[in-house]
Design a protein around this motif. Structure first.
Motif, PDB file in Angstrom:
ATOM      1  N   LEU A  14       4.435   2.736 -11.861  1.00  0.00           N
ATOM      2  CA  LEU A  14       4.672   4.008 -11.156  1.00  0.00           C
ATOM      3  C   LEU A  14       4.265   3.910  -9.694  1.00  0.00           C
ATOM      4  CD1 LEU A  14       3.430   6.467 -13.952  1.00  0.00           C
ATOM      5  CD2 LEU A  14       5.797   6.014 -13.261  1.00  0.00           C
ATOM      6  N   GLY A  15       4.846   2.938  -9.003  1.00  0.00           N
ATOM      7  CA  GLY A  15       4.540   2.775  -7.583  1.00  0.00           C
ATOM      8  C   GLY A  15       5.639   3.334  -6.703  1.00  0.00           C
ATOM      9  N   LEU A  16       5.783   2.728  -5.525  1.00  0.00           N
ATOM     10  CA  LEU A  16       6.753   3.198  -4.536  1.00  0.00           C
ATOM     11  C   LEU A  16       8.166   3.332  -5.107  1.00  0.00           C
ATOM     12  CD1 LEU A  16       7.691   3.739  -1.545  1.00  0.00           C
ATOM     13  CD2 LEU A  16       8.120   1.285  -1.427  1.00  0.00           C
ATOM     14  N   ILE A  17       8.646   2.272  -5.752  1.00  0.00           N
ATOM     15  CA  ILE A  17      10.045   2.274  -6.179  1.00  0.00           C
ATOM     16  C   ILE A  17      10.257   3.247  -7.339  1.00  0.00           C
ATOM     17  CG2 ILE A  17      11.929   0.854  -7.083  1.00  0.00           C
ATOM     18  CD1 ILE A  17      11.226   0.261  -4.143  1.00  0.00           C
ATOM     19  N   ARG A  39      -0.237   0.922 -15.489  1.00  0.00           N
ATOM     20  CA  ARG A  39      -1.334   0.142 -16.074  1.00  0.00           C
ATOM     21  C   ARG A  39      -2.664   0.886 -16.023  1.00  0.00           C
ATOM     22  NH1 ARG A  39      -2.848  -4.970 -12.482  1.00  0.00           N
ATOM     23  NH2 ARG A  39      -2.535  -3.309 -10.955  1.00  0.00           N
ATOM     24  N   SER A  40      -3.003   1.475 -14.895  1.00  0.00           N
ATOM     25  CA  SER A  40      -4.336   2.063 -14.751  1.00  0.00           C
ATOM     26  C   SER A  40      -4.329   3.558 -15.054  1.00  0.00           C
ATOM     27  CB  SER A  40      -4.862   1.829 -13.339  1.00  0.00           C
ATOM     28  OG  SER A  40      -4.113   2.606 -12.436  1.00  0.00           O
ATOM     29  N   THR A  43      -3.726   5.717 -11.924  1.00  0.00           N
ATOM     30  CA  THR A  43      -2.328   5.963 -11.542  1.00  0.00           C
ATOM     31  C   THR A  43      -1.676   6.959 -12.486  1.00  0.00           C
ATOM     32  OG1 THR A  43      -2.151   3.773 -10.544  1.00  0.00           O
ATOM     33  CG2 THR A  43      -0.086   4.839 -11.145  1.00  0.00           C
ATOM     34  N   VAL A  74       7.423  -3.048 -12.013  1.00  0.00           N
ATOM     35  CA  VAL A  74       6.122  -3.716 -11.839  1.00  0.00           C
ATOM     36  C   VAL A  74       6.316  -4.954 -10.954  1.00  0.00           C
ATOM     37  CG1 VAL A  74       5.209  -2.867 -14.037  1.00  0.00           C
ATOM     38  CG2 VAL A  74       6.480  -5.028 -13.974  1.00  0.00           C
ATOM     39  N   VAL A  99      13.650  -3.689 -10.976  1.00  0.00           N
ATOM     40  CA  VAL A  99      13.887  -3.497  -9.545  1.00  0.00           C
ATOM     41  C   VAL A  99      13.259  -4.640  -8.737  1.00  0.00           C
ATOM     42  CG1 VAL A  99      14.068  -0.985  -9.715  1.00  0.00           C
ATOM     43  CG2 VAL A  99      11.823  -2.029  -9.349  1.00  0.00           C
ATOM     44  N   SER A 101      12.167  -7.943  -6.648  1.00  0.00           N
ATOM     45  CA  SER A 101      12.739  -8.497  -5.427  1.00  0.00           C
ATOM     46  C   SER A 101      13.283  -9.913  -5.604  1.00  0.00           C
ATOM     47  CB  SER A 101      11.671  -8.518  -4.331  1.00  0.00           C
ATOM     48  OG  SER A 101      11.115  -7.242  -4.200  1.00  0.00           O
ATOM     49  N   PRO A 125      16.953  -2.748  -5.585  1.00  0.00           N
ATOM     50  CA  PRO A 125      17.267  -1.873  -4.458  1.00  0.00           C
ATOM     51  C   PRO A 125      16.757  -2.485  -3.153  1.00  0.00           C
ATOM     52  CG  PRO A 125      15.372  -1.017  -5.672  1.00  0.00           C
ATOM     53  CD  PRO A 125      15.808  -2.272  -6.368  1.00  0.00           C
ATOM     54  N   ALA A 127      15.592  -1.489  -0.436  1.00  0.00           N
ATOM     55  CA  ALA A 127      14.969  -0.388   0.310  1.00  0.00           C
ATOM     56  C   ALA A 127      13.495  -0.401  -0.021  1.00  0.00           C
ATOM     57  CB  ALA A 127      15.572   0.943  -0.097  1.00  0.00           C
ATOM     58  N   GLY A 128      12.690  -0.074   0.958  1.00  0.00           N
ATOM     59  CA  GLY A 128      11.257  -0.051   0.697  1.00  0.00           C
ATOM     60  C   GLY A 128      10.513   0.387   1.933  1.00  0.00           C
ATOM     61  N   SER A 132       2.555   1.709  -0.921  1.00  0.00           N
ATOM     62  CA  SER A 132       2.700   1.493  -2.352  1.00  0.00           C
ATOM     63  C   SER A 132       1.955   2.579  -3.116  1.00  0.00           C
ATOM     64  CB  SER A 132       2.189   0.098  -2.738  1.00  0.00           C
ATOM     65  OG  SER A 132       0.907  -0.107  -2.226  1.00  0.00           O
ATOM     66  N   GLY A 133       2.136   2.579  -4.427  1.00  0.00           N
ATOM     67  CA  GLY A 133       1.441   3.543  -5.269  1.00  0.00           C
ATOM     68  C   GLY A 133       2.265   4.774  -5.591  1.00  0.00           C
TER      69      GLY A 133
END
Ligand code: NAP
Length: 307
Positions: A14-17, A39-40, A43, A74, A99, A101, A125, A127-128, A132-133
């Protein structure tokens, strides 16, 4: 809402992307329920606090149960382990995408764990941001950016078309690409430039004759862009280089040769060489602007989207 493209979507990581996908899917009213797992506990709690996902689960297996689409969001280096964990819980006929890279290593790491009754359609994608997070995502991240889908042998064209519709609904322009070609293209356009930015910022940091405050105070646009890129997530980028070794090393080899040639031109005062080289590179920049992938406007802070 019109008929959703997928009734139930699971975001693993569950980060940026992932968070940008969630907000983009909600903006477009594209899907039914979105479940999430990170994971945590930290988050997962943040996600619950900010309303990221309709349901948050404490295990990846619970999150993917009954999902029609599972998106692995991830770092590239843990895609295989996550796939092994969720494989027994996947619904028959579900689509599994990612997703990451890098594509070849992810396909090799994930594919063998998946049961034969699901569709595996890797994606990326383009895009970025350097953030993060779970709090870093925003619905517009994919607007007018490319998402590359990398169907594997035997991928069902209908399942690929549905995934394409989802990305298009999130604002992306979608193209399909072969995994090895993807990794080479991205080594040129993203991976090697990141390594060069990391190096340049490292050099400035090492150069003790120029103090930190001078680096910050007098930082010119070029260096500021390098520092923005070099602020990207260390785990993500470690995994990118370890998993796209051959293509990155190939591009860095060529880069080093060109750098030596420019170094030599400077030493010998060969202005024609420098001028011709810079004229050629300037045309590439014009091509990017003409293709609508950046604007001509100065944006030295690059507040949001980058390629
Ligand atoms: P991010 O913001 O750092 O989020 C990564 C997520 O993965 C976090 O929720 C993290 O959980 C989870 N995670 C990390 N290690 C894990 C593990 N060992 N097991 C399970 N979950 C784990 O990352 P991101 O920028 O969204 O990147 C995600 C993927 O997208 C990467 O594969 C990256 O290559 C790709 N990508 C990134 C960009 C970009 O510019 N950032 C662009 C395109 C594609 P915790 O929060 O609990 O640690």
């Amino acid at each position: 809402m019109s008929t959703p493209i997928y009734n139930r979507v699971a975001l693993i990581g569950l980060g940026l992307i992932a968070s940008s996908m969630f907000w983009a899917m909600k903006r477009g009213g594209l899907v039914g329920t979105v479940t999430g797992y990170a994971r945590s506990e930290d988050t997962r709690n943040t996600a619950r606090d900010i309303g990221l996902c309709d349901e948050i689960y404490d295990t990846a297996s619970e999150a993917v149960k009954d999902a029609d689409l599972v998106v692995l969001c991830v770092p590239v280096g843990v895609m295989g382990a996550v796939a092994a964990e969720i494989a027994p819980a996947l619904k028959e006929g579900a689509t599994i995408t990612d997703v990451g890279s890098v594509k070849r290593e992810v396909i090799d790491a994930v594919g063998p764990h998946l049961p034969g009754n699901v569709h595996f359609i890797p994606g990326h994608p383009l895009a970025g941001t350097e953030h993060s997070g779970p709090r870093s995502g925003f619905a517009e991240l994919f607007d007018n950016r490319f998402t590359l889908l990398v169907p594997v042998e035997g991928s069902d064209p209908k399942a690929t078309a549905t995934l394409r519709a989802l990305w298009e609904g999130m604002g992306a322009k979608v193209e399909e690409m072969d995994p090895d070609h993807h990794d080479l293209v991205l080594a040129v356009t993203s991976h090697a430039p990141h390594l060069i930015a990391y190096t340049m910022v490292g050099v400035a940091d090492d150069l003790r004759r120029v103090t930190d405050s001078e680096v910050i105070k007098y930082s010119a646009a070029g260096f500021r862009d390098f520092t923005r890129i070099a602020a990207s997530d260390p785990t993500m980028w470690r995994d990118v280089f370890l998993n796209n070794k051959d293509a990155t090393l190939e591009i860095l080899g060529r880069f080093t040769e060109e750098l030596f040639a420019l170094q030599r031109a400077i030493r010998t005062g060969d202005g024609d060489h420098l001028y011709d080289y810079f004229t050629r590179t300037r045309a590439i920049r014009r091509g990017i602007i003409e293709a609508g992938q950046d604007t001509d406007a100065p944006d030295f802070g690059r507040s949001k989207v980058k390629t």
